[in-house]
Design a protein around this motif. Structure first.
Motif, short mmCIF file in Angstrom:
data_model
loop_
_atom_site.label_atom_id
_atom_site.label_comp_id
_atom_site.label_asym_id
_atom_site.label_seq_id
_atom_site.Cartn_x
_atom_site.Cartn_y
_atom_site.Cartn_z
N ILE A 1 -6.69 -11.78 -4.77
CA ILE A 1 -5.83 -10.77 -4.14
C ILE A 1 -5.17 -11.35 -2.89
CG2 ILE A 1 -7.74 -9.80 -2.80
CD1 ILE A 1 -6.43 -7.05 -3.10
N SER B 1 -11.26 2.88 -2.24
CA SER B 1 -10.97 2.75 -3.67
C SER B 1 -10.65 1.30 -4.03
CB SER B 1 -9.80 3.66 -4.06
OG SER B 1 -8.62 3.32 -3.35
N THR B 2 -9.91 0.60 -3.16
CA THR B 2 -9.59 -0.80 -3.41
C THR B 2 -10.84 -1.66 -3.28
OG1 THR B 2 -7.38 -0.43 -2.50
CG2 THR B 2 -8.06 -2.70 -2.80
N TYR B 3 -11.64 -1.36 -2.27
CA TYR B 3 -12.90 -2.09 -2.05
C TYR B 3 -13.80 -1.99 -3.29
CZ TYR B 3 -17.18 -3.59 0.37
OH TYR B 3 -18.31 -4.25 0.75
N HIS C 1 -10.28 0.79 2.90
CA HIS C 1 -9.66 1.42 1.73
C HIS C 1 -10.71 1.46 0.62
CE1 HIS C 1 -5.64 1.15 3.56
NE2 HIS C 1 -6.08 0.01 4.04
N TYR D 1 -4.16 4.76 -5.07
CA TYR D 1 -3.00 4.05 -4.54
C TYR D 1 -2.33 3.27 -5.66
CZ TYR D 1 -4.29 4.93 0.34
OH TYR D 1 -4.57 5.51 1.54
N LEU E 1 0.86 -1.18 0.00
CA LEU E 1 0.00 0.00 0.00
C LEU E 1 0.89 1.23 0.00
CD1 LEU E 1 -2.97 0.79 0.04
CD2 LEU E 1 -2.83 0.94 2.52
N ALA F 1 -10.03 -4.51 3.51
CA ALA F 1 -10.48 -3.87 2.27
C ALA F 1 -11.44 -2.72 2.51
CB ALA F 1 -11.11 -4.91 1.35
N ARG G 1 -1.28 0.40 -5.34
CA ARG G 1 -1.90 -0.93 -5.27
C ARG G 1 -3.10 -1.03 -6.21
NH1 ARG G 1 -2.87 -4.86 -1.16
NH2 ARG G 1 -2.03 -3.57 0.52
N ASP G 2 -3.93 -0.02 -6.24
CA ASP G 2 -5.11 -0.04 -7.09
C ASP G 2 -4.74 -0.09 -8.56
OD1 ASP G 2 -6.63 0.14 -4.80
OD2 ASP G 2 -6.93 2.30 -4.94
N LEU H 1 -3.45 -3.66 -9.22
CA LEU H 1 -4.54 -4.63 -9.15
C LEU H 1 -5.48 -4.49 -10.34
CD1 LEU H 1 -5.93 -6.87 -7.52
CD2 LEU H 1 -7.14 -5.08 -6.24
N LYS H 2 -5.77 -3.25 -10.71
CA LYS H 2 -6.65 -3.02 -11.86
C LYS H 2 -6.01 -3.54 -13.15
CE LYS H 2 -9.62 0.51 -13.97
NZ LYS H 2 -9.37 0.08 -15.36
#
Length: 446
Positions: A384, A408-410, A406, A356, A348, A403, A358-359, A362-363
């Motif tokens: 994840i 945006s990640t959620y 956060h 982030y 993170l 999650a 991370r996002d 992940l995306k």
């Protein structure tokens, strides 16, 4: 009139019995076990029989794409009743609430405190009942589990613990942990363990593990490496032997290796896909290992922050895109098997333009998976690493997150669940799980 009275009496009896069971369960919780299978949803086993590229729900015949997560700690936290076990239920409930359908977790703990296997072939029933609880609770929430059977790493014992057991028994075995893959005594320990797991009857549901549809797949080992063997022949032989052994005991469940996805030195045309020259010296080979007959789908991990730590975000995205594309292509054209990214982890970091790092990473994976599923190609899903709930101090690592803390990640996770479900509307993933289904209103027809 008499029939009406009898029906009323029957309804009262049923209601009374249900009330008694509910009171006993609420008051005595985990100490009172009635067959929860009566309350668990019907689920189908998953196969790849009718498709070399996607998972198939045998009950409905519909293809599935997977959005899921890792929580390795479920069995460990289920040992104790009360708040500890409630955290397990909360995590499974939260995962289902994000539209996810598969969770990967450990079905091993070898030696050490609160071990499942305290010595070769000797099990702590209390810990086994904790694993029973995880499986029964997962089914209640319509979550399927990928159960990993041993660790390559030292955490929770791992292959090094098997070697120490053999040495303590007077077996003439070298001290290198890679003896796990070649010594006949140690291989016998592992087979005995696997047989005990697969033939276990759940103390909650009374269903054998080998008959439990809430188990998505077995995983031979978490991140197998055999660094003492540059030829990788030892690891390849071990995978083939153990895969055949598991399939001799259980033909209903899928099986995967647990690979990180590194290409071996003999796959020179893909050498540039590995994150560094170190990756082709670990004794594993994604294509060769995954091509073994009894391996049903290929597993891949993705950790750009760890594997190329000095790269900036743009470089990591570029690397990750190529990593995913290469493995999906291998699954599609060479292996002809589904490819599941069973660990996708990122630290993170700080934020850039409101997102982030991370996002962004992940995306990148999620988008690649989504495009593959739209084309009915081999990229079948991503999990994840790793999701937590509050109160799990000591279980977190640099890639962990709660999650819902956060947003945006959620949101990213939920959107992936929903758009994958949209592609397979009409199958299990197209049905509402409950009134709180996060995809309600997002999917046409619901």
């Amino acid at each position: 009139m008499w029939d009406a009275e009898r029906r009323k009496a029957l309804y009262r009896s049923i209601l009374g019995l249900a009330s008694i069971l509910a009171i006993l369960y609420l008051n005595f919780g985990d100490k009172f076990r009635f067959p929860v299978i009566l309350w668990q949803p019907r689920m189908g086993f998953i196969s790849t029989v009718n498709s070399s590229h996607l998972f198939i729900d045998q009950e409905t015949g519909h293809p599935l794409a997977i959005n899921g997560w890792n929580s390795y700690w479920l069995m460990d936290q289920s040992i104790w009743a009360g708040p500890s076990r409630q955290r397990v239920s909360e995590m499974l409930s939260r995962g289902a609430g994000m539209g996810m359908t598969v969770c990967r977790t450990w079905a091993f703990s070898d030696g050490g405190p609160n071990a499942l296997q305290t010595s070769p072939g000797v099990f702590d029933e209390r810990v086994f009942q904790a694993l029973d609880f995880v499986i029964a609770e997962a089914r209640k929430h319509r979550i399927r589990l990928i159960l990993s059977l041993v660790n390559n790493l030292n955490a929770f014992g791992g292959k090094a613990q098997y070697v120490r057991w053999a040495q303590a028994a007077g077996v003439n075995v070298t001290s290198t942990p890679d003896s796990f893959f070649s010594d006949s005594t140690i291989k016998g320990y592992y087979k005995d363990y696997v047989k005990t797991i697969l033939t276990r009857k759940n103390s909650y549901s009374r269903v054998k593990y080998s008959e439990e549809p809430a188990i998505f797949a077995w995983e031979l080992m978490n991140e197998p490496r055999c660094e003492s063997s540059s030829s990788a022949a030892i690891l390849q032989a071990w995978i083939a032997e153990m895969a055949a052994f598991i399939k001799s005991l259980d033909q209903k469940h899928l099986l995967t290796v647990g690979l990180e996805g590194f290409y071996g030195p003999k796959t020179s045309e893909r050498a540039g896909v590995n994150p560094g020259v170190w990756a082709d010296s670990l004794g594993s080979d994604f294509i060769k290992n995954s091509a073994i007959e009894h391996i049903d789908f290929a597993s891949v991990h993705a950790y750009p922050d760890s594997w190329i730590p000095n790269a900036d975000l743009e470089e990591k995205v570029k690397y990750l895109s190529r990593w995913v594309d290469s493995h999906v292509s291998d699954g599609e054209y060479i292996l002809k098997k589904p490819v599941l990214f069973t660990e996708v982890g990122s630290s993170l970091h700080g934020q850039k333009q409101g997102l982030y790092d991370r996002d962004v990473l992940l995306k990148t994976v999620y988008d690649k998976i989504y495009q593959s599923t739209k084309k009915k190609q081999a990229g079948a899903g991503a999990l994840i690493w790793q999701l937590m709930v509050e109160g799990l101090e000591g279980k977190e690592d640099e890639f962990s997150l709660v999650a819902w803390e956060h947003p945006s990640t959620y949101k990213l996770i939920v959107e992936q669940s929903c758009r994958l479900r949209r592609e397979f509307e009409g199958g299990e993933m197209g049905r509402k799980i409950s009134h709180s289904d996060p995809c309600s209103g997002l999917i046409p027809g619901q």
